[in-house]
Design an enzyme around this catalytic site. Structure first.
Site, short mmCIF file in Angstrom:
data_model
loop_
_atom_site.label_atom_id
_atom_site.label_comp_id
_atom_site.label_asym_id
_atom_site.label_seq_id
_atom_site.Cartn_x
_atom_site.Cartn_y
_atom_site.Cartn_z
N GLU A 431 37.06 41.38 53.53
CA GLU A 431 36.78 42.70 54.10
C GLU A 431 35.71 42.65 55.19
OE1 GLU A 431 38.72 43.63 50.19
OE2 GLU A 431 37.21 42.21 50.87
N HIS A 498 38.14 51.63 41.83
CA HIS A 498 39.24 52.03 42.69
C HIS A 498 39.31 53.54 42.90
CE1 HIS A 498 40.40 48.15 40.93
NE2 HIS A 498 41.13 47.94 42.01
#
Length: 695
Positions: A431, A498
């Site tokens: 990322e 999440h």
């Protein structure tokens, strides 16, 4: 004030291996002149710091000139990309600008290239593809990869140069970037400046393997060690390596054994070194040793002349730079963001096939009314991405699993098949490097759109987002047109890792823009509006809205209105402000109060979280005298607190009741459906909270 004329030795900023063969003595004197200028400049900067004339601190490049100057001279500064480290003063001098410009950066006055908004080593020249470093070492490698790839995609034979020390070679960003460059086949010369110390930590306490260049084998790239005692050897070796990288389009890892003559920075006493160690390093200083070699070859008179020119040039430049007026704070707030960009010439349609349209057909299409189509929010985003990729050649979409798989939520489904891998790029799991790569692309001329699998995973790219991309325009005047797609929010039983709402955390850092659509039409519009903005823009996409029914979506020529709040319902009792999935719950709650109590609310969907455009909402609060804020994120330090402050500080005396905030519990997002339902706001909770507040 004008700076002194640049002496002849410093009017040439390029040196090629062919020059060395054609005129060896002249080429070596050119290299020596730049090395001596860098050394003299660094030494005088240290003197001025000790006199209190330079603020902050200074990290000198004394001893590093035999690496930096050859490489900077060898680079093709018309196309290449570089990010120097804090020991790259000589490289900055060669790459661009006048010595006086660089000195003004150290004096932090009105001549500073960063307008004195950044520290003395944190400057570059983005217009000349010299990317300004930030202090988080290793971060800039991926920026260089992206910038070089942008050049290569435009057909320019660029090579990149990324510098990092032996200490920062341990960071995760270095690993991510080396792997990414190799996977993508981007020709970057990665240079480890191994001077045997990371601040005070010797290499023997950092690594088991003494040969850092051997890591290259694991990334499938060339790697070698480079002894920097002899500048001519460095020149020839790097020249050949750069030529190979440019020809093969493959990255190279160079472990340069270089020298740090004055500790980490001006305040470093080097008392951690063993007795005699500092003296031994000084005795290895390449510059005086090489000068003696050149003098012995009969070049003494030329060297003396160069030294005299350097002294005069440095002193006159210091005098001119010091005479510049002090910096003033004007423009700081206004220049946080890049100026508003003009609208792009979109085709007035949800669908785009520009390559098949001639000018007559395009004119006909523009004159026809737009027809709508029922789409889910996920389909609306996919349609916007298709439109962008079809109409804007500088666009590309990147992220994990966005290719064949179509993304974690299938939002990019079919894009790879229709537009190909160069435009739809599945990245390795990295990322931070992926975001840095996107920043590099955006700094040169592309306009990337990066998808994160989940907004939560953006925490791995926090430095790139909030300290690099967000600050770029403020500190360097550089536009960074970058869209960051964040699937966010709870209610789907995904648990803590999440389901986060990160707007409060990320937007507390200045320089990021953010949109949070709640309808398919707004989602389509938000992608277009974010794409054509010249700043990094986060588009929050609530996962619970991706497929919550189909709604009409059409080409909307007023798509930029998404930067303003949407007035959802009109009422008199109170003003409700919300965004994301909570818009649906609040609308249902408003309907309940109207049906059951004949009480109406002014309901606003905020849509744009940064910058906040609150004029219409302030007018509503002034009219109703009551304010309710609803958001899914946690209450403590939540986004609602900022909204309450902004919306009431001007009208506090007119309020009929204390503002009400409705938000999630101050705990991590729980997993089980029963627990998550208790954690986050819902229609019934909103109704109960407002009813209790109403008394």
């Amino acid at each position: 004030m004008t700076f002194p004329a640049t002496p002849t030795p410093f009017q040439r900023r390029d040196l090629r291996l062919a020059d060395l063969e054609r005129d060896r003595s002249g080429s070596l004197l050119q290299l020596y002149a730049w090395m001596q200028l860098a050394r003299t400049g660094d030494n005088r900067i240290l003197d001025l710091f000790r006199q209190g004339l330079i603020r902050g601190t200074v990290t000198g490049g004394q001893g590093n000139e035999s690496l930096i100057c050859p490489l900077a001279l060898l680079a093709d500064k018309s196309v290449d990309v570089v990010s120097f480290s804090h020991r790259g003063f000589g490289g900055h001098l060669i790459w661009s600008g006048h010595l006086g410009d660089h000195l003004a950066q150290y004096f932090a006055n009105s001549g500073s290239p960063t307008k004195a908004r950044e520290g003395n080593i944190h400057h570059g020249d983005p217009a000349a593809r010299s990317l300004p470093m930030i202090s988080h070492l290793g971060i800039m490698l991926s920026n260089v990869i992206g910038a070089v790839d942008s050049q290569r995609r435009a057909g320019r034979p660029a090579v990149g140069f990324a510098f990092f020390g032996d200490g920062s070679s341990s960071t995760g960003d270095v690993h991510e970037s080396l792997n990414l460059a190799s996977v993508l086949g981007v020709p970057v010369v990665f240079v480890i400046e191994n001077n045997k110390y990371a601040y005070s930590t010797p290499v023997c306490e950092q690594f088991v393997s003494p040969n850092l260049f051997e890591r290259a084998r694991g990334y499938g790239m060339e790697g070698f060690a480079l002894d920097c005692h002899d500048p001519e050897h460095v020149l020839r070796t790097l020249g050949a390596a750069i030529d190979r990288a440019r020809t093969t389009a493959r990255p190279v890892l160079v472990e340069a054994h270089t020298f740090r003559l004055r500790g980490h920075a001006a305040y470093d006493t080097c008392d951690y070194m063993k007795p005699g160690e500092a003296e031994a390093i000084l005795a290895e200083d390449p510059l005086p040793r090489w000068r003696a070699t050149l003098a012995a070859a009969g070049l003494g008179a030329q060297l003396d002349a160069i030294d005299a020119q350097v002294r005069d040039f440095v002193e006159s430049s210091i005098k001119a730079a010091m005479a510049l007026p002090p910096i003033t704070p004007e423009g700081m707030l206004e220049e946080l963001f890049a100026p508003e960009a003009p609208a792009l010439p979109w085709l007035p349609s949800l669908n785009s096939q520009p390559s098949t349209l001639n000018s007559s057909e395009l004119s006909t299409l523009n004159s026809q009314p737009s027809t709508g189509e029922a789409l889910t929010l996920a389909q609306a985003i996919n349609r916007a991405l298709r439109k962008i990729l079809a109409e804007r050649p500088e666009s590309l979409v990147l992220g994990q699993d966005i290719g064949t798989y179509g993304g974690a939520f299938k939002v990019t489904e079919g894009l790879l098949k229709d537009f190909g891998r160069p435009r739809v790029l599945s990245t390795p799991l990295c990322e931070s490097a992926s975001t840095g790569y996107a920043i590099g692309l955006a700094s040169i001329g592309h306009r990337p759109i990066e998808e994160f699998q989940f907004a939560d995973f953006a925490t791995d790219a926090t430095t790139q987002l909030v300290l690099n991309a967000a600050t770029y325009h403020f500190r360097a005047g550089q536009k960074v047109p970058l869209v960051l797609r964040f699937p966010c929010g709870g209610g789907l039983t995904f648990g803590s890792f999440h389901s986060q709402e990160l707007e409060s955390a990320l937007l507390s850092f200045p320089g990021l823009k953010a949109l949070y659509p709640s309808t398919p039409q707004d989602a389509f519009n938000a992608l277009l509006a974010a794409y054509e903005d010249d700043n990094p823009v986060i588009v929050f996409e609530h996962k619970g809205l991706y497929r919550r029914g189909k709604h009409p979506v059409q080409w909307d020529p007023n798509y930029r209105a998404v930067w303003q709040p949407r007035h959802v319902r009109t009422g008199d009792f109170a003003t409700i402000v919300t965004y994301g999935e909570m818009v649906l719950h609040c609308a249902d709650a408003c309907q309940y109060f109207q049906d059951e109590y004949e009480t109406t609310f002014d309901l606003f969907d905020l849509r744009a979280l940064s910058p906040l455009k609150l004029d219409a909402i302030k007018a509503s609060v002034a009219r109703t005298g009551r304010l309710v804020i609803v958001h899914e994120g946690r209450k403590t330090h939540g986004f609602g607190a900022e909204l309450v402050a902004r919306l009431t500080e001007e009208h506090w005396g007119q309020l009929k009741a204390a503002p009400l905030r409705i938000a999630a519990m101050d705990i991590p997002v729980p997993f089980a459906p029963e627990l998550e339902a208790a954690y986050r706001p819902s229609k019934d909770k909103i109704i109960d909270a407002i009813a209790a507040w109403m008394g």
